[in-house]
Design a protein around this motif. Structure first.
Motif, PDB file in Angstrom:
ATOM      1  N   VAL A  14      12.140  -1.411   0.748  1.00 54.48           N
ATOM      2  CA  VAL A  14      11.106  -2.033   0.778  1.00 54.48           C
ATOM      3  C   VAL A  14      10.347  -2.889   1.664  1.00 54.48           C
ATOM      4  O   VAL A  14      11.453  -3.042   1.692  1.00 54.48           O
ATOM      5  CB  VAL A  14      10.226  -1.870   0.060  1.00 54.48           C
ATOM      6  N   ARG A  18       8.406  -6.961  -0.859  1.00 54.61           N
ATOM      7  CA  ARG A  18       7.645  -5.824  -1.882  1.00 54.61           C
ATOM      8  C   ARG A  18       9.472  -5.858  -2.922  1.00 54.61           C
ATOM      9  O   ARG A  18       8.859  -5.580  -4.089  1.00 54.61           O
ATOM     10  CB  ARG A  18       7.472  -5.016  -1.352  1.00 54.61           C
ATOM     11  N   VAL A  22       9.468  -4.961  -7.081  1.00 57.66           N
ATOM     12  CA  VAL A  22      10.386  -3.635  -7.081  1.00 57.66           C
ATOM     13  C   VAL A  22      10.971  -4.081  -8.469  1.00 57.66           C
ATOM     14  O   VAL A  22      11.912  -3.540  -9.902  1.00 57.66           O
ATOM     15  CB  VAL A  22      10.650  -2.412  -5.750  1.00 57.66           C
ATOM     16  N   GLU A  66       8.814   5.405  -8.119  1.00 55.91           N
ATOM     17  CA  GLU A  66       7.444   4.639  -8.295  1.00 55.91           C
ATOM     18  C   GLU A  66       6.581   3.956  -7.208  1.00 55.91           C
ATOM     19  O   GLU A  66       5.557   3.754  -7.545  1.00 55.91           O
ATOM     20  CB  GLU A  66       7.227   4.816 -10.041  1.00 55.91           C
ATOM     21  N   GLN A  67       7.532   2.639  -7.301  1.00 49.87           N
ATOM     22  CA  GLN A  67       7.001   1.337  -6.810  1.00 49.87           C
ATOM     23  C   GLN A  67       7.223   1.726  -5.323  1.00 49.87           C
ATOM     24  O   GLN A  67       6.814   0.424  -4.879  1.00 49.87           O
ATOM     25  CB  GLN A  67       7.832   0.028  -7.470  1.00 49.87           C
ATOM     26  N   GLY A  68       7.466   2.102  -4.517  1.00 47.11           N
ATOM     27  CA  GLY A  68       6.832   2.731  -3.057  1.00 47.11           C
ATOM     28  C   GLY A  68       8.757   2.622  -2.725  1.00 47.11           C
ATOM     29  O   GLY A  68       8.370   2.643  -1.269  1.00 47.11           O
TER      30      GLY A  68
END
Length: 96
Positions: A14, A18, A22, A66-68
């Protein structure tokens, strides 16, 4: 099955700002799981039944996605012996 130690380092792909948020989500999941754990600067070490800890490792990947995270690199270490192994037996003499 005996008690084992599993250390997990997740590296979510990420944006740099981030990464910690995460990883924090993964640590929150570990906290909620009820297993004994210690967060270190490079990895989190857990203590418990191997199957449960490996389920946590699997879920950690999903949480990152799920958090990117476009991708997740994880480093997993397992310390196993038939009679069991605890974090305390390895570190008690270094605790203040």
């Amino acid at each position: 099955m005996s008690v084992v130690n599993v250390s997990l380092q997740v590296i979510p792909v990420v944006a740099e700002e981030r990464i910690y948020p995460v990883v924090d989500k993964v640590i929150e999941y570990i906290q909620a799981s009820g297993v004994k754990y210690e967060v270190g600067p490079m990895e989190t070490t857990m203590e418990g039944e191997l199957d449960k800890l490996l389920d946590i490792v699997k879920m950690a990947q999903e949480i990152c996605v799920e958090q990117g995270a476009a991708r997740v690199v994880s480093i997993v270490k397992i310390d196993y012996k038939a009679e069991g192994v605890t974090m305390n037996e390895k570190t008690y003499k270094y605790r203040k």
